[in-house]
Design an enzyme around this catalytic site. Structure first.
Site, PDB file in Angstrom:
ATOM      1  N   SER A  44       1.080   4.350   4.938  1.00 34.69           N
ATOM      2  CA  SER A  44       0.397   3.381   4.504  1.00 34.69           C
ATOM      3  C   SER A  44      -0.556   2.237   3.997  1.00 34.69           C
ATOM      4  O   SER A  44      -1.393   1.891   3.398  1.00 34.69           O
ATOM      5  CB  SER A  44       0.348   4.437   2.647  1.00 34.69           C
ATOM      6  OG  SER A  44       1.720   3.258   1.872  1.00 34.69           O
ATOM      7  N   HIS A  45       0.143   1.702   4.596  1.00 34.68           N
ATOM      8  CA  HIS A  45       0.283   0.271   5.128  1.00 34.68           C
ATOM      9  C   HIS A  45       0.043  -0.259   5.909  1.00 34.68           C
ATOM     10  O   HIS A  45       0.007  -1.323   6.202  1.00 34.68           O
ATOM     11  CB  HIS A  45       0.974  -0.378   4.293  1.00 34.68           C
ATOM     12  CG  HIS A  45       0.315  -0.709   2.584  1.00 34.68           C
ATOM     13  ND1 HIS A  45       0.826   0.215   1.916  1.00 34.68           N
ATOM     14  CD2 HIS A  45       0.316  -1.653   1.437  1.00 34.68           C
ATOM     15  CE1 HIS A  45       1.478  -0.126   0.838  1.00 34.68           C
ATOM     16  NE2 HIS A  45       0.470  -1.040   0.129  1.00 34.68           N
ATOM     17  N   GLU A 185      -0.696   7.059  -0.395  1.00 32.88           N
ATOM     18  CA  GLU A 185       0.207   7.899  -0.374  1.00 32.88           C
ATOM     19  C   GLU A 185      -1.306   9.205  -0.579  1.00 32.88           C
ATOM     20  O   GLU A 185      -0.808   9.797  -0.422  1.00 32.88           O
ATOM     21  CB  GLU A 185       0.739   7.922  -1.170  1.00 32.88           C
ATOM     22  CG  GLU A 185       1.722   7.085  -0.272  1.00 32.88           C
ATOM     23  CD  GLU A 185       2.608   7.442   0.806  1.00 32.88           C
ATOM     24  OE1 GLU A 185       2.532   8.752   1.536  1.00 32.88           O
ATOM     25  OE2 GLU A 185       3.168   6.289   1.668  1.00 32.88           O
TER      26      GLU A 185
END
Length: 334
Positions: A44-45, A185
């Site tokens: 997600s990052h 997410e």
């Protein structure tokens, strides 16, 4: 899935950022955080965030060549004006000065203002723990999250990160959103066509939903009900009005519907435990280790343990990127 080495991930990120005329300081700082996300299996990052970086640039909501400016405002306080650039570049400029102030004063705080923010905070608190400091960082985002008992977004995902240095091995670190889950997410579930668990969000009518798209249009929820809601409000205050920057609602208004990355501020606090404890530092830091041992001996995990294990795997085996994402990233080079 496409398997890539970490060097290949970094090379791709650098090429894309240079292709879109980001300054070299931005290229290096942003690429490092994207690689860190992939390396630690925090998709997600990870490099997926490049899509948002370039979309934010095209929307005119980030300055590709902004030069952050340092302001020394008190013995234990400093401010870095990002001038509309990404937060990573401003953090890099301020980091050595924050370290120096914390060691000199025992405690210091740094405000990063007028920055575009999408980075995981654990990257920054780990940089402080590597210097032997205890660290706390927080930032608002866009108003995507409803307060406990409400139905309309007012808070950001509002992460809080904490780091504690340890004499051997990785630091004690946690970094979590005050929402039930990071927005990324839910976005990844939407991309994959997968349902989300109940409790992550509500639809536009305020009804619980497992539809990722409906939750993104409606509102995310805080973790722990009113407790997460109170912490989210604390983040709004600490990294908004306290440092003279935007709340999540104000950031979303600034966005003007462009769906760009959040714009606002970040607050970091660094504490030197050896200045705090003096001659008794070793004794009390050893007591912290006893606490950690008591957790692990019960079979429980320390926060970030999975990330650190993933870090070792990725260095050895590389990482995997979905083929569709890889194609989208390559298209950014055209």
């Amino acid at each position: 899935m496409i398997r890539m080495t970490l060097d290949e991930v970094r090379e791709l990120a650098v090429r894309i950022l240079r292709r879109h005329a980001f300054s070299e300081a931005h290229v290096q700082a942003v690429a490092d955080t994207l690689v860190a996300g992939e390396r630690d299996e925090c998709a997600s990052h990870g490099i997926w965030r490049l899509l948002g970086c370039i979309a934010t640039l095209k929307a005119g909501k980030v300055s590709a060549d902004a030069e952050p400016e340092l302001h020394d405002i008190a013995p234990g306080l400093l401010r870095v004006d990002a001038h509309g650039g990404f937060s990573q570049c401003a953090f890099r400029l301020g980091l050595p000065h924050l370290l120096e102030k914390a060691r000199s004063q025992g405690i210091a705080a740094m405000a990063v203002n007028r920055c575009v923010h999408f980075s995981a905070l654990w990257v920054e608190v780990e940089a402080l723990t590597e210097a032997g400091l205890v660290a706390l960082a927080t930032t608002p985002s866009h108003a995507w999250v409803a307060p406990a008992g409400g139905r309309k977004p007012i808070f950001g995902t509002n992460p809080i990160a904490f780091g504690w240095p340890r004499p051997d091995g990785p630091p004690f670190v946690f970094d979590f959103a005050t929402s039930a889950v990071a927005r990324g997410e839910i976005q990844l579930h939407e991309r994959a066509g997968k349902p989300i668990p109940l409790g992550w969000g509500v639809d536009e009518q305020g009804e619980p939903t497992t539809d990722a798209s409906a939750a993104l249009r409606g509102a995310m929820l805080t973790f722990g009900g009113h407790k997460g809601s109170a912490l989210a409000a604390m983040v709004e205050l600490l990294a908004g009005p306290l440092i003279g920057d935007l709340t999540s609602a104000e950031s979303l208004a600034y966005d003007e519907g462009s769906r760009s990355s959040p714009y606002g501020g970040e607050l970091l606090i660094a504490i030197d435990p050896r200045r705090m404890l003096g001659a008794s530092a070793e004794e009390h830091l050893a007591r912290a280790e006893t606490l950690f041992e008591g957790i692990v001996e019960q079979g429980a995990r320390l926060p970030s343990q999975r990330r650190f294990e993933a870090r070792e795997r990725s260095a050895r085996d590389g990482v995997t990127i979905p083929e569709a994402l890889h194609r989208e990233l390559l298209a950014l080079l055209e």
